[in-house]
Structures are given as C-alpha cells and as structure tokens.
Enzyme design. Structure first.
Site, PDB file in Angstrom:
ATOM      1  N   GLU A 199      21.086  20.568  -6.627  1.00  0.00           N
ATOM      2  CA  GLU A 199      21.915  20.872  -6.847  1.00  0.00           C
ATOM      3  C   GLU A 199      22.122  22.108  -7.558  1.00  0.00           C
ATOM      4  O   GLU A 199      22.607  23.720  -6.711  1.00  0.00           O
ATOM      5  CB  GLU A 199      23.064  19.923  -7.761  1.00  0.00           C
ATOM      6  CG  GLU A 199      23.424  18.915  -6.518  1.00  0.00           C
ATOM      7  CD  GLU A 199      22.408  17.795  -7.349  1.00  0.00           C
ATOM      8  OE1 GLU A 199      22.027  18.283  -7.810  1.00  0.00           O
ATOM      9  OE2 GLU A 199      23.084  16.598  -7.307  1.00  0.00           O
ATOM     10  N   ARG A 214      -4.575   9.497   4.195  1.00  0.00           N
ATOM     11  CA  ARG A 214      -5.055  10.972   5.005  1.00  0.00           C
ATOM     12  C   ARG A 214      -4.515  11.859   6.644  1.00  0.00           C
ATOM     13  O   ARG A 214      -4.648  11.911   6.781  1.00  0.00           O
ATOM     14  CB  ARG A 214      -6.079  10.085   5.675  1.00  0.00           C
ATOM     15  CG  ARG A 214      -6.991   9.582   4.564  1.00  0.00           C
ATOM     16  CD  ARG A 214      -8.426   9.229   5.041  1.00  0.00           C
ATOM     17  NE  ARG A 214      -8.939   8.989   5.870  1.00  0.00           N
ATOM     18  CZ  ARG A 214      -8.740   6.915   5.467  1.00  0.00           C
ATOM     19  NH1 ARG A 214      -8.645   6.834   4.179  1.00  0.00           N
ATOM     20  NH2 ARG A 214      -9.066   6.072   6.487  1.00  0.00           N
ATOM     21  N   ARG A 245       1.788   5.471   4.201  1.00  0.00           N
ATOM     22  CA  ARG A 245       1.178   6.212   3.501  1.00  0.00           C
ATOM     23  C   ARG A 245       1.759   7.199   2.802  1.00  0.00           C
ATOM     24  O   ARG A 245       1.724   6.578   1.226  1.00  0.00           O
ATOM     25  CB  ARG A 245      -0.790   5.765   3.632  1.00  0.00           C
ATOM     26  CG  ARG A 245      -1.052   4.222   4.178  1.00  0.00           C
ATOM     27  CD  ARG A 245      -2.824   4.341   4.207  1.00  0.00           C
ATOM     28  NE  ARG A 245      -3.235   3.510   4.711  1.00  0.00           N
ATOM     29  CZ  ARG A 245      -4.399   3.263   5.499  1.00  0.00           C
ATOM     30  NH1 ARG A 245      -5.321   3.863   4.562  1.00  0.00           N
ATOM     31  NH2 ARG A 245      -5.190   1.812   5.393  1.00  0.00           N
ATOM     32  N   ASP A 271     -13.385  -5.348   5.624  1.00  0.00           N
ATOM     33  CA  ASP A 271     -13.836  -3.943   6.051  1.00  0.00           C
ATOM     34  C   ASP A 271     -13.881  -2.749   5.280  1.00  0.00           C
ATOM     35  O   ASP A 271     -14.094  -2.015   5.288  1.00  0.00           O
ATOM     36  CB  ASP A 271     -12.163  -3.951   5.893  1.00  0.00           C
ATOM     37  CG  ASP A 271     -11.327  -4.843   6.953  1.00  0.00           C
ATOM     38  OD1 ASP A 271     -12.258  -5.399   7.940  1.00  0.00           O
ATOM     39  OD2 ASP A 271     -10.141  -4.912   7.201  1.00  0.00           O
TER      40      ASP A 271
HETATM   41  N1  LIG Z   1      -5.104  -6.382  11.705  1.00  0.00           N
HETATM   42  C1  LIG Z   1      -4.604  -5.756  10.371  1.00  0.00           C
HETATM   43  O1  LIG Z   1      -4.112  -5.209  10.044  1.00  0.00           O
HETATM   44  C2  LIG Z   1      -5.291  -6.062   9.403  1.00  0.00           C
HETATM   45  C3  LIG Z   1      -5.056  -5.623   7.684  1.00  0.00           C
HETATM   46  C4  LIG Z   1      -5.761  -5.895   7.112  1.00  0.00           C
HETATM   47  C5  LIG Z   1      -6.964  -7.030   7.226  1.00  0.00           C
HETATM   48  N2  LIG Z   1      -6.972  -7.800   8.138  1.00  0.00           N
HETATM   49  C6  LIG Z   1      -8.053  -8.656   9.078  1.00  0.00           C
HETATM   50  O2  LIG Z   1      -7.338  -9.516   7.825  1.00  0.00           O
HETATM   51  C7  LIG Z   1      -8.686 -10.259   7.707  1.00  0.00           C
HETATM   52  C8  LIG Z   1      -8.604 -10.615   5.579  1.00  0.00           C
HETATM   53  O3  LIG Z   1      -7.312 -11.643   6.127  1.00  0.00           O
HETATM   54  P1  LIG Z   1      -7.429 -12.816   4.952  1.00  0.00           P
HETATM   55  O4  LIG Z   1      -6.211 -13.664   5.126  1.00  0.00           O
HETATM   56  O5  LIG Z   1      -9.261 -13.403   4.729  1.00  0.00           O
HETATM   57  O6  LIG Z   1      -7.702 -12.035   3.516  1.00  0.00           O
HETATM   58  P2  LIG Z   1      -6.824 -11.591   2.379  1.00  0.00           P
HETATM   59  O7  LIG Z   1      -5.327 -11.730   2.549  1.00  0.00           O
HETATM   60  O8  LIG Z   1      -6.449  -9.604   2.321  1.00  0.00           O
HETATM   61  O9  LIG Z   1      -7.052 -11.786   0.727  1.00  0.00           O
HETATM   62  C9  LIG Z   1      -6.868 -13.232   0.831  1.00  0.00           C
HETATM   63  C10 LIG Z   1      -7.110 -13.150  -0.937  1.00  0.00           C
HETATM   64  O10 LIG Z   1      -6.801 -12.977  -1.841  1.00  0.00           O
HETATM   65  C11 LIG Z   1      -6.685 -13.041  -2.684  1.00  0.00           C
HETATM   66  N3  LIG Z   1      -5.697 -13.515  -2.994  1.00  0.00           N
HETATM   67  C12 LIG Z   1      -5.004 -13.268  -4.804  1.00  0.00           C
HETATM   68  N4  LIG Z   1      -4.173 -13.532  -5.003  1.00  0.00           N
HETATM   69  C13 LIG Z   1      -3.252 -13.551  -4.088  1.00  0.00           C
HETATM   70  C14 LIG Z   1      -2.018 -13.777  -3.627  1.00  0.00           C
HETATM   71  N5  LIG Z   1      -1.021 -13.468  -4.708  1.00  0.00           N
HETATM   72  N6  LIG Z   1      -1.615 -13.703  -2.168  1.00  0.00           N
HETATM   73  C15 LIG Z   1      -3.075 -13.950  -0.959  1.00  0.00           C
HETATM   74  N7  LIG Z   1      -3.995 -13.922  -1.360  1.00  0.00           N
HETATM   75  C16 LIG Z   1      -4.255 -13.532  -2.965  1.00  0.00           C
HETATM   76  C17 LIG Z   1      -7.480 -14.848  -2.527  1.00  0.00           C
HETATM   77  O11 LIG Z   1      -8.701 -14.600  -2.451  1.00  0.00           O
HETATM   78  P3  LIG Z   1      -9.539 -14.921  -4.230  1.00  0.00           P
HETATM   79  O12 LIG Z   1      -9.005 -16.821  -4.784  1.00  0.00           O
HETATM   80  O13 LIG Z   1     -10.579 -14.869  -4.574  1.00  0.00           O
HETATM   81  O14 LIG Z   1      -8.539 -14.467  -5.279  1.00  0.00           O
HETATM   82  C18 LIG Z   1      -7.473 -15.124  -0.823  1.00  0.00           C
HETATM   83  O15 LIG Z   1      -8.463 -15.977  -0.677  1.00  0.00           O
HETATM   84  C19 LIG Z   1      -9.566  -9.620   7.467  1.00  0.00           C
HETATM   85  O16 LIG Z   1     -10.907 -10.577   8.850  1.00  0.00           O
HETATM   86  C20 LIG Z   1      -9.271  -8.103   8.225  1.00  0.00           C
HETATM   87  O17 LIG Z   1     -10.345  -7.488   8.632  1.00  0.00           O
HETATM   88  C21 LIG Z   1      -6.275  -7.187   9.229  1.00  0.00           C
END
Ligand SMILES: NC(=O)c1ccc[n+]([C@@H]2O[C@H](COP(=O)([O-])OP(=O)(O)OC[C@H]3O[C@@H](n4cnc5c(N)ncnc54)[C@H](OP(=O)(O)O)[C@@H]3O)[C@@H](O)[C@H]2O)c1
Length: 376
Positions: free
Chosen positions: A58, A213, A190, A206
């Site tokens: 304003e 970016r 982002r 990953d």
């Molecule tokens: N295409 C896409 O858009 C995309 C995006 C992201 C990831 N990805 C892929 O997804 C895969 C990973 O997924 P993911 O399900 O294994 O892992 P994630 O959701 O990234 O991480 C899960 C881990 O985070 C920790 N964590 C701590 N607090 C949490 C909470 N409040 N809620 C959930 N998790 C929590 C837990 O491990 P701890 O018990 O060790 O803390 C849990 O096992 C990878 O292969 C990646 O490449 C793809």
C-alpha cells in the site's frame, strides 16, 4: 457485468498478480499487492510487498500515486493492517492519503489484524468492499492463512509416480521417473516453499540434494528436513556436505546415537531430538512453525507420505505421473501407511487441476480430509 464491477475485478486481479511477484520473498509474512486507480479506473500507483524492502504494498503504491491518491480507490489483495508492526499501520497511510474506497477480497488471518483493518478504514468514512475474488485471494495466500489459523505449516505432498503407481523400482532406483519439464516444474514448486522434507529411506536410497534450483530469487534458503530416528544420514551424504550453505534439520529421538549426532552437527546439520522421535509429526510441525517456517513440501518416500496422509496433515497434493510401468511386487508404492479400508474412506481430492509437462501429467488438488483443529 456492470462497468464498475468489471473495472474492480480487472484492477483487483492486477493487485493479486503483483502480490504473486513476492513469491519466495515474503514468508513468514503474506503476499500483498496493491493498485491505486482514479475515478476513471486509470492506474496511478502500484506496489507489492517484499519482506526485505520492509515497505508494504500500500505504501509503495501510495508513494507512486502521490496527490492523485486523493479520492481514488485502493485495490489490495489482503486486508490492510491496522497495527504497528515493522511498519506503521497501512490503514492510517490510506486514510491520510485521502483514499475514498478500498476493495480487498479477504480479511487477514493474523489475529492481530483480522477485521481490524477494515473496521479502521470504515470508521474513517472509507467505503470498504470485500468478497470479490475471495477464492483466488485465499488460494494465493493459502500457506500464510493455514499457518496463522492452525499454528503449524501448510503441508504439500509431492510425488513422482509411474503409471502403475510406483515411486521407485524394486532396487530403490527412482531417477528419473519424470522428464525434464516436470522436474523443472518441481523446482518452481520448491521455490514457493520454506522447507522440504523427506524420510530416512529416501536419503539412504537417493542421497538427494533437495535444493531449490528454480533460479528464482528467495529471501531465505529452502530448509531441508530429514525424519531419521536411527540417524542414518552420514557426513559423506550430499545433505550433510552442503549443510553449511543450505540448512539441514534432522529430527530424531532422544535415544539416537550421540556420536552420529556429533558427526552431523560438526558438518553444520542441526539435530533436533524429540521426546517421541521423528514419528511424532505433530511435534515436527509444531517445531517448524516455531521456527517461522510457514510451508513444507513433503517429497516422500512412501512411508513418510503414508504417515502424513494417515494423520490427515496434508493440505495439498501433487502427483506427477509418467507414462512408464515399473512393475514388480517389491517396487515401492507411492503411499504406504495404513491407508483406507473402503474406497469411500480414501483421500479424495477437490479443486483438481491437471497439467501436462511434455509426456508427464501433473494432478494437483486439495484432500477433502484435513486436520482442522483450532490453534492451540
Ligand atoms: N518418485 C518419487 O517421487 C520419490 C520420492 C521420494 C522417494 N522415492 C523413493 O522412495 C523410496 C524410499 O521410500 P521409503 O518408504 O523406503 O522411505 P521414506 O518414506 O523416505 O523414509 C521412511 C523412513 O523414515 C524414518 N521416519 C522417521 N520418522 C518418520 C515418520 N514420521 N514417518 C515416516 N517415516 C519416518 C523411518 O526410518 P527410521 O526408523 O530409521 O527413522 C522410516 O523407515 C526410495 O526408493 C526412493 O528412491 C521416490
């Protein structure tokens, strides 16, 4: 539509357009744009808010308008504030400049301001018109409004999936599911957010950088957040290596390994121990709000996406769907967690927008089920 209404809508749209130019540069304040037009509908002043420049939209528009503000109409994207903040009240500036009418779509959600700005203007004899383009104005400031009302950040879940709803292959490979145009769009997304959040699984799979970016200016760096109860993030990973230039916060629990925590803090990573650990999303979001982070882009993975959706903490969703099929029963689905028992209970989106980026399709919308408990 009558001529006055047509004029009002055109000029208010311009104010919203101006406000949007502050994206990435106003948080934790709202986006505000202002147009001052004379009785013939001719624009005599324009301005938009940027946090660093301090002056409000304003004030900038009034400075441009000078004496031509007398008897003019001010179009403002949000209710002008009537309190002394970092700047004197904008309502006073509008009154003193001799503005005759103010057209502003919505009240400010800030309890210090809500309704008071309009009341101050009306008390000074200014005609105040609200409601026009209210939906667009609320959408423009959805992050600010949500944070003010609920005392926690606005959460936007973004995932890239294959046609068969997978976010990675069975080996955890996720690069790249979508093409360059969709990925460029994600960087612009982002840019609109204060923070970006992923789970420990995504970091392990990953080793992502998670920076903005987009090339667009931003006031504060995008804060990168990892939910990691076992502190699996290592100093060699990209997030830790870049933590001194772009902040990283790792949420973990009280028992997490002290040596691993020190190794991370030595790299500039901030380790936040929560009594119930990173699984306590309420505590995570409350912490981010206290740090004046108004919005969070959750970029996965499946476990994190599922937890956020199960807890109904997601306010907006964008899926980028690529025309490829990953297959394999071990490839992670987009969303884990408990999920819905019946289709009728599934998270359905409203106000859906579908956009194509080369061969990929973006579906963005708002979940019908969201937590809505009041501030407190
Ligand atoms: N295409 C896409 O858009 C995309 C995006 C992201 C990831 N990805 C892929 O997804 C895969 C990973 O997924 P993911 O399900 O294994 O892992 P994630 O959701 O990234 O991480 C899960 C881990 O985070 C920790 N964590 C701590 N607090 C949490 C909470 N409040 N809620 C959930 N998790 C929590 C837990 O491990 P701890 O018990 O060790 O803390 C849990 O096992 C990878 O292969 C990646 O490449 C793809």
């Amino acid at each position: 539509m009558n001529l006055e209404l047509e004029n009002d809508e055109r000029l208010l749209r311009r104010a919203l357009e101006l406000a949007a130019q502050g994206a990435g540069q106003v948080s934790p304040s709202p986006l505000v744009g202002c147009v001052i037009a004379d009785a013939r509908g001719e624009v005599v002043g324009e301005g938009f808010y940027l946090y660093e420049q301090i002056k409000h939209a304003e004030t900038l528009a009034l400075e441009q308008a000078g004496a031509r503000a007398r008897g003019a109409t001010a179009y403002v994207s949000l209710e002008p504030h009537a309190h002394q903040g970092r700047t004197p009240p904008c309502t006073t500036a509008l009154i003193e400049a001799g503005i005759q009418r103010v057209v502003a779509p919505i009240e400010d959600a800030n309890p210090l301001v809500a309704g008071r700005g309009f009341a101050h203007l009306r008390a000074a004899g200014i005609e105040v018109q609200t409601g026009l383009l209210a939906r667009e104005a609320a959408r423009l400031n959805e992050k600010y409004i949500h944070a003010q009302r609920h005392a926690r950040p606005f959460v936007h879940l973004k995932l890239a999936t294959s046609l068969d709803g997978r976010i990675a292959t069975r080996t955890g490979d996720a690069r790249w599911i979508t093409g360059p145009q969709a990925r460029a769009r994600v960087h612009r997304l982002r840019h609109e957010y204060d923070a970006i959040l992923v789970g420990a699984g995504t970091v392990a799979a990953d080793d992502p950088l998670l920076t903005d970016r987009s090339g667009l200016p931003r006031r504060r760096p995008l804060v990168r957040i990892v939910l990691d109860d076992r502190l699996t993030l290592t100093p060699q990973m990209q997030l830790a290596e870049t933590a001194r230039t772009t902040p990283v916060i790792v949420f973990t629990n009280a028992q997490a390994d002290a040596r691993a925590a020190v190794a991370l803090t030595d790299c500039g990573v901030e380790v936040v121990r929560l009594p119930k650990g990173a699984r306590d999303l309420n505590a995570v979001l409350a912490h981010l709000y206290r740090r004046e982070l108004q919005s969070v882009l959750v970029e996965g993975g499946a476990t994190v996406a599922g937890r956020f959706l199960d807890a109904a903490f997601v306010n907006k969703i964008s899926f980028f769907i690529a025309p490829l099929i990953i297959g394999g029963s071990d490839a992670p689905p987009a969303v884990a967690g408990t999920g819905a028992q019946l289709v009728a209970d599934a998270t359905r989106l409203r106000d859906v927008e579908i956009t194509q980026h080369e061969e990929d399709v973006e579906i963005t919308g708002y979940p019908k089920k969201q937590r809505s408990e009041a501030r407190g």
